[in-house]
Design an enzyme around this catalytic site. Sequence first.
Site, PDB file in Angstrom:
ATOM      1  N   HIS A 126       4.512   1.404 -17.812  1.00  0.00           N
ATOM      2  CA  HIS A 126       3.144   0.954 -18.108  1.00  0.00           C
ATOM      3  C   HIS A 126       3.025  -0.479 -17.616  1.00  0.00           C
ATOM      4  CE1 HIS A 126       2.220   4.446 -20.690  1.00  0.00           C
ATOM      5  NE2 HIS A 126       3.525   4.408 -20.953  1.00  0.00           N
TER       6      HIS A 126
ATOM      7  N   ASN B  58       6.508   5.530 -29.046  1.00  0.00           N
ATOM      8  CA  ASN B  58       6.024   6.894 -29.165  1.00  0.00           C
ATOM      9  C   ASN B  58       6.439   7.710 -27.951  1.00  0.00           C
ATOM     10  OD1 ASN B  58       4.656   9.102 -30.133  1.00  0.00           O
ATOM     11  ND2 ASN B  58       2.684   8.491 -29.264  1.00  0.00           N
TER      12      ASN B  58
ATOM     13  N   HIS C  86       3.856  -5.097 -24.861  1.00  0.00           N
ATOM     14  CA  HIS C  86       2.743  -5.578 -25.693  1.00  0.00           C
ATOM     15  C   HIS C  86       2.978  -7.054 -25.967  1.00  0.00           C
ATOM     16  CE1 HIS C  86       1.051  -1.632 -26.532  1.00  0.00           C
ATOM     17  NE2 HIS C  86       2.255  -1.188 -26.829  1.00  0.00           N
TER      18      HIS C  86
ATOM     19  N   ASP D 150       9.888   4.349 -19.886  1.00  0.00           N
ATOM     20  CA  ASP D 150       8.658   4.236 -20.679  1.00  0.00           C
ATOM     21  C   ASP D 150       8.414   2.765 -21.051  1.00  0.00           C
ATOM     22  OD1 ASP D 150       6.318   4.850 -22.006  1.00  0.00           O
ATOM     23  OD2 ASP D 150       7.289   5.876 -23.692  1.00  0.00           O
TER      24      ASP D 150
ATOM     25  N   HIS E 123       8.174   6.473 -15.030  1.00  0.00           N
ATOM     26  CA  HIS E 123       7.361   6.324 -16.244  1.00  0.00           C
ATOM     27  C   HIS E 123       7.359   4.878 -16.741  1.00  0.00           C
ATOM     28  CE1 HIS E 123       5.979   8.368 -20.198  1.00  0.00           C
ATOM     29  NE2 HIS E 123       5.563   7.115 -20.171  1.00  0.00           N
TER      30      HIS E 123
ATOM     31  N   HIS F 101       2.895  13.792 -21.392  1.00  0.00           N
ATOM     32  CA  HIS F 101       3.235  13.235 -22.698  1.00  0.00           C
ATOM     33  C   HIS F 101       2.831  14.338 -23.678  1.00  0.00           C
ATOM     34  CE1 HIS F 101       2.669   9.902 -25.860  1.00  0.00           C
ATOM     35  NE2 HIS F 101       2.106  10.954 -26.418  1.00  0.00           N
TER      36      HIS F 101
ATOM     37  N   ASN G 167      -2.969   4.859 -18.589  1.00  0.00           N
ATOM     38  CA  ASN G 167      -3.722   4.383 -19.766  1.00  0.00           C
ATOM     39  C   ASN G 167      -4.173   2.938 -19.527  1.00  0.00           C
ATOM     40  OD1 ASN G 167      -1.009   3.651 -19.937  1.00  0.00           O
ATOM     41  ND2 ASN G 167      -0.965   3.678 -22.163  1.00  0.00           N
TER      42      ASN G 167
ATOM     43  N   ASP H 121      -0.624  10.297 -19.840  1.00  0.00           N
ATOM     44  CA  ASP H 121       0.381   9.694 -20.724  1.00  0.00           C
ATOM     45  C   ASP H 121      -0.198   8.598 -21.611  1.00  0.00           C
ATOM     46  OD1 ASP H 121       3.212   9.363 -21.611  1.00  0.00           O
ATOM     47  OD2 ASP H 121       2.747   7.329 -20.994  1.00  0.00           O
TER      48      ASP H 121
HETATM   49 ZN    ZN Z   1       4.054   8.739 -23.374  1.00  0.00          ZN
END
Ligand code: ZN
Length: 428
Positions: free
Chosen positions: A63, A278, A309, A305, A61, A180, A95, A153
Amino acid sequence: MRTIYQNAEVYRTDKKSFGRYELAVENGIITALDEKLEAEAGDEVVNLNGYTLIPGLVDVHVHLRVPGNPEKETIETGTRAAARGGYTTICPMPNLKPAPDSSENLAVQEALIKQEAVVKVLPYGCITLGQKGRGELIDFASIKDRVFAFSDDGRGVQGAEEMREAMEECAKLGKAVVAHCEVEDLIEGGYIHKGAYCEAHHHKGICSESEWLQVARDIELSRQTGCQYHICHISTKESVALLRQAKAEGLRVTGETAPHYLLLTDMDLEEDGRFKMNPPIRSKADQEALIKGIMDGTIDCLATDHAPHTAEEKGKGLAGSNMGIVGLETAFPLMYTNFVKTGQMTLEHLIELMANKPRELFGLEGGVAVGECADFTVLDLEASYNIDPETFLSKGRATPFTDWAVQGKTILTLVNGKVAYQDESFNK
Ligand SMILES: [Zn+2]
């Protein structure tokens, strides 16, 4: 050419224990593993200085932000951060812009991975078109062989009927749904846990039900469809109880949590965006249930996770900052320091949570054993330092663990026998 790695404490995946072993790697594969290997003419010999060698970690998991937002992270920076964190395989969530919801859109992400990745990157495919958490489902069959699993997710799938259909499809295709869990109608503008800190500081809270109601719904759908179902970033005690019950019934349901939910509670929050993600960091009772869930095997594995940013996006306090913290470069040392060094957990158990279990759940290659790909990590478990986000290879700098004193540093990360990360202190 053959490379022999010697002088290390080696965790053997086939024995699930440590011992003094030497490894031979040839063409990216572990070809020999024994107490002593005879070097032959032409072999390269690497002295690992008594360090600890473990299977490469797997994070199901993360990003990585591209395609779409290279200012936050790229495949290159994200995978370099992963390698530094000891990871050899990571699974980026969908995402993205464009979201991997079709063969064509997935190809955009695949091209970037091919160009830039220094560790193995196994992308997720979306559940809904545009990863909207609602509306039309994607054509799962069209990309099933190119994705790790299916997930929306960043969002929960809001409609039970959509989720049922997705699970029916994925069950047929033999793919997992990784969810998610978040009921959007219950969020009401919340952004931290709806608990004591939230109330005392007049913030808007996210209730626990917003997570566990969807967990309960999906477990039921998994029962009805037979679909392999994995719960993302479990944060509430109720979700842990639901997962425990599902496992007792023999359902194909598993789950992950992340180090920040195990190490922090809402009473540790500060008025700073680096404490915002989150789902949110929850209460002491939730933390205790998560730790119990990790210790008794209810929660199967640890994920980060990792959600980078920009500094600007994270610089707007709890209310205004984007959701998400980075985790790839801190997960292992945080867990090692706070669970293994304190005697709560063995190092073997931590390896189970961060390397073995993710491979078992999703049928991934790897592990320190003869015939496996040479994906492994060499650690200096004596090295002590304070977490300093300025040193991160990730573009993201927001972590609630700034200045935490930790132990355990990656010296070398190998993927298919090639160096993906090497600490400057180590001259091989
Ligand atoms: Zn998530």
